[in-house]
Design a protein around this motif. Structure first.
Motif, PDB file in Angstrom:
ATOM      1  N   PRO A  76       3.480  13.604  -8.474  1.00 15.07           N
ATOM      2  CA  PRO A  76       3.655  12.128  -8.547  1.00 15.07           C
ATOM      3  C   PRO A  76       3.487  11.446  -7.087  1.00 15.07           C
ATOM      4  CG  PRO A  76       5.349  13.113  -9.801  1.00 15.07           C
ATOM      5  CD  PRO A  76       4.763  14.305  -9.019  1.00 15.07           C
ATOM      6  N   LYS A  77       4.004  11.932  -6.242  1.00 13.06           N
ATOM      7  CA  LYS A  77       3.968  11.480  -4.789  1.00 13.06           C
ATOM      8  C   LYS A  77       2.396  11.039  -4.433  1.00 13.06           C
ATOM      9  CE  LYS A  77       8.341  12.792  -2.793  1.00 13.06           C
ATOM     10  NZ  LYS A  77       8.909  13.618  -1.807  1.00 13.06           N
ATOM     11  N   LEU A  78       1.745  12.203  -4.745  1.00 19.32           N
ATOM     12  CA  LEU A  78       0.201  12.260  -4.400  1.00 19.32           C
ATOM     13  C   LEU A  78      -0.564  11.235  -5.356  1.00 19.32           C
ATOM     14  CD1 LEU A  78      -0.329  15.984  -3.659  1.00 19.32           C
ATOM     15  CD2 LEU A  78       0.276  14.008  -1.913  1.00 19.32           C
ATOM     16  N   ALA A  79      -0.217  11.520  -6.415  1.00 24.94           N
ATOM     17  CA  ALA A  79      -0.980  10.635  -7.715  1.00 24.94           C
ATOM     18  C   ALA A  79      -0.641   9.168  -7.471  1.00 24.94           C
ATOM     19  CB  ALA A  79      -0.513  11.006  -9.213  1.00 24.94           C
TER      20      ALA A  79
ATOM     21  N   VAL B 103      -2.361  12.758   6.991  1.00 24.10           N
ATOM     22  CA  VAL B 103      -2.016  14.231   7.153  1.00 24.10           C
ATOM     23  C   VAL B 103      -1.710  14.430   8.444  1.00 24.10           C
ATOM     24  CG1 VAL B 103      -2.958  16.469   6.891  1.00 24.10           C
ATOM     25  CG2 VAL B 103      -3.555  14.853   5.143  1.00 24.10           C
ATOM     26  N   LEU B 104      -0.593  14.933   8.857  1.00 21.36           N
ATOM     27  CA  LEU B 104      -0.073  15.311  10.204  1.00 21.36           C
ATOM     28  C   LEU B 104      -0.305  16.911  10.223  1.00 21.36           C
ATOM     29  CD1 LEU B 104       1.070  14.881  12.986  1.00 21.36           C
ATOM     30  CD2 LEU B 104       3.359  15.277  11.758  1.00 21.36           C
ATOM     31  N   THR B 105      -1.178  17.254  10.981  1.00 20.51           N
ATOM     32  CA  THR B 105      -1.326  18.748  11.033  1.00 20.51           C
ATOM     33  C   THR B 105      -1.541  19.402  12.570  1.00 20.51           C
ATOM     34  OG1 THR B 105      -2.975  20.318  10.389  1.00 20.51           O
ATOM     35  CG2 THR B 105      -3.704  18.529  11.162  1.00 20.51           C
ATOM     36  N   PRO B 106      -1.112  20.308  12.844  1.00 19.14           N
ATOM     37  CA  PRO B 106      -1.064  21.388  13.846  1.00 19.14           C
ATOM     38  C   PRO B 106      -2.256  21.931  13.656  1.00 19.14           C
ATOM     39  CG  PRO B 106       0.108  22.655  12.372  1.00 19.14           C
ATOM     40  CD  PRO B 106       0.049  21.371  11.649  1.00 19.14           C
ATOM     41  N   GLU B 107      -2.690  22.580  14.894  1.00 20.56           N
ATOM     42  CA  GLU B 107      -4.027  23.532  14.766  1.00 20.56           C
ATOM     43  C   GLU B 107      -3.429  24.986  14.789  1.00 20.56           C
ATOM     44  OE1 GLU B 107      -7.839  24.464  17.754  1.00 20.56           O
ATOM     45  OE2 GLU B 107      -7.514  22.489  17.032  1.00 20.56           O
ATOM     46  N   TYR B 108      -3.834  25.784  14.037  1.00 23.77           N
ATOM     47  CA  TYR B 108      -3.559  27.002  14.062  1.00 23.77           C
ATOM     48  C   TYR B 108      -4.797  27.858  14.166  1.00 23.77           C
ATOM     49  CZ  TYR B 108       1.144  25.927  12.412  1.00 23.77           C
ATOM     50  OH  TYR B 108       2.512  25.350  12.237  1.00 23.77           O
TER      51      TYR B 108
ATOM     52  N   ASP C 278       6.856  16.774   3.185  1.00 22.73           N
ATOM     53  CA  ASP C 278       7.400  17.708   3.973  1.00 22.73           C
ATOM     54  C   ASP C 278       7.099  19.208   3.477  1.00 22.73           C
ATOM     55  OD1 ASP C 278       7.974  19.254   6.247  1.00 22.73           O
ATOM     56  OD2 ASP C 278       9.930  17.939   6.555  1.00 22.73           O
ATOM     57  N   LEU C 279       6.056  19.988   3.898  1.00 25.30           N
ATOM     58  CA  LEU C 279       5.532  21.122   3.545  1.00 25.30           C
ATOM     59  C   LEU C 279       6.796  21.986   3.854  1.00 25.30           C
ATOM     60  CD1 LEU C 279       1.849  21.098   3.647  1.00 25.30           C
ATOM     61  CD2 LEU C 279       3.231  20.565   1.715  1.00 25.30           C
ATOM     62  N   ALA C 280       7.546  21.779   4.942  1.00 28.04           N
ATOM     63  CA  ALA C 280       8.628  22.664   5.375  1.00 28.04           C
ATOM     64  C   ALA C 280       9.762  22.857   4.203  1.00 28.04           C
ATOM     65  CB  ALA C 280       9.036  22.392   6.536  1.00 28.04           C
ATOM     66  N   GLU C 281       9.860  21.695   3.573  1.00 30.59           N
ATOM     67  CA  GLU C 281      10.682  21.588   2.541  1.00 30.59           C
ATOM     68  C   GLU C 281      10.109  21.696   0.852  1.00 30.59           C
ATOM     69  OE1 GLU C 281      12.415  17.537   3.192  1.00 30.59           O
ATOM     70  OE2 GLU C 281      13.283  18.206   5.216  1.00 30.59           O
TER      71      GLU C 281
ATOM     72  N   MET D  47       0.819  -1.049  -0.135  1.00 33.85           N
ATOM     73  CA  MET D  47       0.198   0.192   0.059  1.00 33.85           C
ATOM     74  C   MET D  47       0.756   1.232   0.112  1.00 33.85           C
ATOM     75  SD  MET D  47      -3.253   1.103   0.459  1.00 33.85           S
ATOM     76  CE  MET D  47      -3.482  -0.610   0.943  1.00 33.85           C
ATOM     77  N   ARG D  48       0.635   2.070  -1.009  1.00 26.44           N
ATOM     78  CA  ARG D  48       1.416   3.259  -1.019  1.00 26.44           C
ATOM     79  C   ARG D  48       0.870   4.697  -0.227  1.00 26.44           C
ATOM     80  NH1 ARG D  48       1.379   3.287  -7.587  1.00 26.44           N
ATOM     81  NH2 ARG D  48      -0.799   2.790  -6.311  1.00 26.44           N
ATOM     82  N   LEU D  49       1.626   4.762   0.688  1.00 28.59           N
ATOM     83  CA  LEU D  49       1.009   5.922   1.745  1.00 28.59           C
ATOM     84  C   LEU D  49       1.777   7.194   1.451  1.00 28.59           C
ATOM     85  CD1 LEU D  49      -0.868   6.601   4.067  1.00 28.59           C
ATOM     86  CD2 LEU D  49       0.883   5.758   5.496  1.00 28.59           C
ATOM     87  N   ALA D  50       0.994   8.299   1.198  1.00 29.65           N
ATOM     88  CA  ALA D  50       1.646   9.533   1.168  1.00 29.65           C
ATOM     89  C   ALA D  50       1.444  10.273   2.517  1.00 29.65           C
ATOM     90  CB  ALA D  50       1.157  10.564  -0.046  1.00 29.65           C
ATOM     91  N   VAL D  51       2.488  10.522   3.393  1.00 30.00           N
ATOM     92  CA  VAL D  51       2.504  11.346   4.558  1.00 30.00           C
ATOM     93  C   VAL D  51       2.661  12.597   4.497  1.00 30.00           C
ATOM     94  CG1 VAL D  51       3.062  11.241   6.833  1.00 30.00           C
ATOM     95  CG2 VAL D  51       3.204   9.067   5.945  1.00 30.00           C
ATOM     96  N   VAL D  52       1.731  13.522   4.681  1.00 29.23           N
ATOM     97  CA  VAL D  52       2.090  14.993   4.562  1.00 29.23           C
ATOM     98  C   VAL D  52       2.286  15.596   6.112  1.00 29.23           C
ATOM     99  CG1 VAL D  52       0.667  17.085   3.948  1.00 29.23           C
ATOM    100  CG2 VAL D  52       0.297  15.273   2.651  1.00 29.23           C
ATOM    101  N   LEU D  53       3.400  16.173   6.144  1.00 35.57           N
ATOM    102  CA  LEU D  53       3.941  16.897   7.416  1.00 35.57           C
ATOM    103  C   LEU D  53       3.558  18.410   7.260  1.00 35.57           C
ATOM    104  CD1 LEU D  53       7.361  15.102   7.939  1.00 35.57           C
ATOM    105  CD2 LEU D  53       5.218  14.458   8.748  1.00 35.57           C
ATOM    106  N   GLY D  54       2.391  18.613   7.845  1.00 38.75           N
ATOM    107  CA  GLY D  54       1.622  19.794   7.521  1.00 38.75           C
ATOM    108  C   GLY D  54       2.152  21.375   8.043  1.00 38.75           C
TER     109      GLY D  54
END
Length: 189
Positions: free
Chosen positions: A66-69, A76-81, A39-42, A1-8
């Motif tokens: 391509p990573k998402l597709a 999704v790893l997200t903080p709350e702002y 990694d959205l910081a990168e 299973m291909r899993l895309a992990v988004v560091l938000g």
């Protein structure tokens, strides 16, 4: 299973790196996921959408899209702002559409008193608009800064580790089920 992990989080000095390391360590313990990290910081996506993206925009999209597709599922790893999720996550979502369709999305959130749950609730409505399926169970780390040792390990791992196992089990089930459905017949958006 291909899993895309988004560091938000893309903030400098973000606590998300600590939570992200813990989460990725849990994923390494499993053999049912091949993980791609976004990694959205990168990953500096532009802040406005143009129908004719300039070459630097296209270069960034050529690494992220391509990573998402190719993903069967998303985490999704997200903080709350400000009672919601960060602009960096919304920006990533808005640059893509079909990549999310008919795929499951799970959430790990962190924050203060609410543990990021308000961010997750907002994300559920956004992903529903994109025809994604959100997994009901989440991992929510309340007052996250106090939950981790200075080395990044959880002080009391029992609850969060059980929650992340349940979430990943559900995400794997939905990922397989929706992948099989997409393979059997194209999704009608």
């Amino acid at each position: 299973m291909r899993l895309a992990v988004v560091l938000g989080s893309d903030r400098e000095g973000r606590f998300g790196s600590v939570v992200g390391r813990w989460l990725l360590d849990r994923l390494r313990e499993r053999d049912d996921f091949a993980v791609e990290v976004v990694d959205l910081a990168e990953t500096r996506l532009p802040t406005s959408i143009s129908y004719d993206p300039a070459p630097p925009v296209r270069e960034v999209l050529d690494t992220v899209t391509p990573k998402l597709a190719g993903a069967d599922a998303f985490l999704v790893l997200t903080p709350e702002y400000n009672h919601s999720f960060p602009a960096s996550v919304k920006n990533l979502i808005d640059w893509h559409f079909v990549e999310w369709q008919a795929k499951p999305v799970g959430f790990v959130s962190y924050g203060g008193m609410s543990g990021g749950l308000r961010a997750v609730e907002h994300l559920r409505t956004v992903f529903a608009e994109l025809h994604a399926v959100t997994v009901r169970d989440t991992v929510s780390l309340h007052h996250a800064g106090g939950l981790f040792e200075p080395g990044g390990e959880l002080r009391e791992p029992t609850g969060p580790e059980a929650a992340v196992k349940r979430l990943l089990d559900q995400l794997a089930w939905w990922g397989r089920a929706l992948r099989e459905a997409r393979e059997a017949r194209p999704y009608a958006a």
